[in-house]
Motif scaffolding. Structure first.
Motif, PDB file in Angstrom:
ATOM      1  N   ALA A  52      87.386 -39.326  42.470  1.00 41.22           N
ATOM      2  CA  ALA A  52      86.336 -40.009  43.232  1.00 41.22           C
ATOM      3  C   ALA A  52      85.335 -40.650  42.282  1.00 41.22           C
ATOM      4  N   ASP A  53      84.980 -41.893  42.538  1.00 39.71           N
ATOM      5  CA  ASP A  53      83.950 -42.575  41.758  1.00 39.71           C
ATOM      6  C   ASP A  53      82.568 -42.379  42.361  1.00 39.71           C
ATOM      7  N   LEU A  54      82.524 -42.077  43.660  1.00 34.94           N
ATOM      8  CA  LEU A  54      81.241 -41.970  44.363  1.00 34.94           C
ATOM      9  C   LEU A  54      81.332 -40.886  45.425  1.00 34.94           C
ATOM     10  N   TRP A  55      80.263 -40.079  45.519  1.00 36.43           N
ATOM     11  CA  TRP A  55      80.157 -39.034  46.541  1.00 36.43           C
ATOM     12  C   TRP A  55      78.969 -39.372  47.430  1.00 36.43           C
ATOM     13  N   VAL A  56      79.224 -39.623  48.696  1.00 32.47           N
ATOM     14  CA  VAL A  56      78.162 -39.899  49.666  1.00 32.47           C
ATOM     15  C   VAL A  56      77.935 -38.631  50.476  1.00 32.47           C
ATOM     16  N   VAL A  57      76.680 -38.149  50.483  1.00 27.69           N
ATOM     17  CA  VAL A  57      76.351 -36.867  51.112  1.00 27.69           C
ATOM     18  C   VAL A  57      75.116 -37.047  51.994  1.00 27.69           C
ATOM     19  N   GLU A  58      74.746 -35.967  52.644  1.00 28.86           N
ATOM     20  CA  GLU A  58      73.539 -35.990  53.470  1.00 28.86           C
ATOM     21  C   GLU A  58      72.312 -36.189  52.589  1.00 28.86           C
ATOM     22  N   SER A  59      71.382 -37.010  53.063  1.00 31.47           N
ATOM     23  CA  SER A  59      70.164 -37.282  52.297  1.00 31.47           C
ATOM     24  C   SER A  59      69.382 -35.995  52.061  1.00 31.47           C
ATOM     25  N   GLY A  60      68.900 -35.841  50.830  1.00 37.89           N
ATOM     26  CA  GLY A  60      68.125 -34.653  50.479  1.00 37.89           C
ATOM     27  C   GLY A  60      68.951 -33.478  50.026  1.00 37.89           C
ATOM     28  N   THR A  61      70.274 -33.625  49.997  1.00 34.37           N
ATOM     29  CA  THR A  61      71.147 -32.555  49.522  1.00 34.37           C
ATOM     30  C   THR A  61      71.866 -33.022  48.257  1.00 34.37           C
ATOM     31  N   ARG A  62      72.509 -32.077  47.589  1.00 32.56           N
ATOM     32  CA  ARG A  62      73.208 -32.390  46.347  1.00 32.56           C
ATOM     33  C   ARG A  62      74.724 -32.289  46.506  1.00 32.56           C
ATOM     34  N   GLY A  63      75.187 -32.354  47.732  1.00 32.97           N
ATOM     35  CA  GLY A  63      76.632 -32.396  47.940  1.00 32.97           C
ATOM     36  C   GLY A  63      77.207 -31.071  48.378  1.00 32.97           C
ATOM     37  N   PRO A  64      78.463 -31.079  48.827  1.00 30.58           N
ATOM     38  CA  PRO A  64      79.081 -29.887  49.421  1.00 30.58           C
ATOM     39  C   PRO A  64      79.324 -28.745  48.441  1.00 30.58           C
ATOM     40  N   PHE A  65      79.353 -29.034  47.134  1.00 31.22           N
ATOM     41  CA  PHE A  65      79.585 -27.966  46.170  1.00 31.22           C
ATOM     42  C   PHE A  65      78.331 -27.130  45.923  1.00 31.22           C
ATOM     43  N   ALA A  66      77.166 -27.741  46.086  1.00 38.30           N
ATOM     44  CA  ALA A  66      75.920 -27.057  45.768  1.00 38.30           C
ATOM     45  C   ALA A  66      75.220 -26.502  46.997  1.00 38.30           C
TER      46      ALA A  66
END
Length: 377
Positions: A52-66
């Protein structure tokens, strides 16, 4: 005549037993270094496999791993239309327990859309997911052969393929299912809870939710610029692949890395003390022999060479035993032991330095032995 080798041959059994004991101790230290490297390799294995070149996540979060991240399912279409995006895919990620033939197995379940970004990069055996429901691709760490059936979330899944080396940051094996199956497993409410949610006016029947959208960019596209474009929607956050990797290594697994690093330092310190004590004991056991050498005119250089050569031979033999033990057993470790030529070479240098430093006290003691002690004085 090499005096160090002659003395070792004279006490060969004792020397070999000492080498085996040191090998076990060094093996623990070497395995800790491998596990330290393995924690980082495991944390990055999934993101590298997804390419993946880009990870789009919910605003204010650091992604599904964190941390928890939830997005509407239609965000994938929005991301796919961004300038510079070649392909986009929605994913879900959660930890679950499933009933496997060998018992209850804790895994990390990843849902993705077959044919879109989000699936494993390579299949070790079997095939990738198709369009059928309740199929699963499991990592080899789960020890599920192709054709095995498992119970997950009340449904029976059939393993159609396996991967290798894809585990969560906590060491749990990864399993891949279709996005629809994963969404129902993660977001669908039980019928009584859904009825209560509908009565309260909060919904309860929809499962079109994902944890992140990953994108692959067209050649020449700037990941930072595309990420900034995605952030213009206030409900979206975006991380480039470099930012995701940095997050995984510095945040998600940082405490485990620090703990393993401190434990490795303690083990190396203990190894240094034990090696120094063994060399000193071996030197003091040869007190009369060293005195005899001095009595017949042996130089201080000869005495120093005797002690130093024995220390280096002891370290080399012990380290060789450690390498053999670790490489023969690392497949049985619950975590990945990532050891390459660089780690083995660096550890060899550390052991060599420890042996040289540990022999200094013994050399000093040997040089202070008086020749008269050979006569019992």
């Amino acid at each position: 005549m090499n005096l160090a080798l002659a003395d070792i041959r004279h006490r060969l059994g004792r020397f070999l037993m000492t080498c085996v004991g040191l090998g076990l101790l060094m093996g623990v230290a070497l395995s800790m270094i491998g596990i330290y490297q393995g924690v980082v390799a495991e944390a990055l294995a999934l993101s590298r496999s997804l390419r993946a070149d880009l990870w789009v996540v919910e605003s204010g979060t650091r992604g599904p791993f964190a941390e928890s991240s939830r997005l509407p399912g239609d965000v994938r279409e929005m991301v796919a239309r961004l300038p510079g995006v070649a392909a986009a895919g929605a994913i879900t990620l959660r930890t679950a327990e499933m009933q496997a033939p060998q018992g209850v197995l804790r895994v990390q379940v990843m849902g993705y859309e077959p044919g879109r970004p989000g699936g494993p990069d390579a299949i070790a055996s079997g095939r990738a997911l198709g369009g059928a429901r309740f199929e699963m691709v499991a990592d080899a760490r789960a020890r599920l052969p192709v054709g095995a059936t498992v119970l997950l979330g009340g449904d029976r899944y059939r393993v159609v393929g396996t991967t290798r080396g894809l585990v969560a940051s906590g060491g749990d094996p990864l399993v891949f299912v279709t996005l629809r199956d994963s969404q129902e497993l993660q977001f669908k409410l039980a019928p009584p809870a859904a009825r209560r949610a509908q009565a309260a006016g909060t919904g309860g029947g929809g499962t079109d939710t994902v944890n992140a959208v990953i994108a692959r960019l067209a050649p020449g596209a700037d990941p930072a610029q595309v990420a900034e474009t995605a952030r213009r929607w206030k409900h979206l956050g975006a991380l480039t692949d470099a930012e995701q990797s940095d997050l995984l290594t510095r945040s998600v697994v940082n405490r485990a890395r620090v703990q393993l690093g401190m434990f490795t330092v303690v083990l190396l310190f203990v190894s240094a003390v034990i090696i120094a004590l063994i060399i000193y004991t071996m030197t003091m056991d040869k007190l009369r022999e060293i005195a005899t050498l001095k009595l017949i005119g042996a130089s201080d250089g000869t005495i120093v060479g005797l002690v130093l050569q024995q220390a280096l031979l002891l370290g080399a033999a012990g380290y060789a035993a450690a390498v053999l033990i670790v490489f023969a057993t690392r497949g049985f470790f619950p975590r990945t032991v990532a050891l390459g030529p660089a780690e083995v070479a660096v550890m060899a240098g550390v052991i060599g330095a420890i042996c040289v430093l540990g022999s200094l006290v013994s050399i000093r003691a040997a040089l202070r032995i008086e020749p008269q002690q050979a006569l019992g004085g």
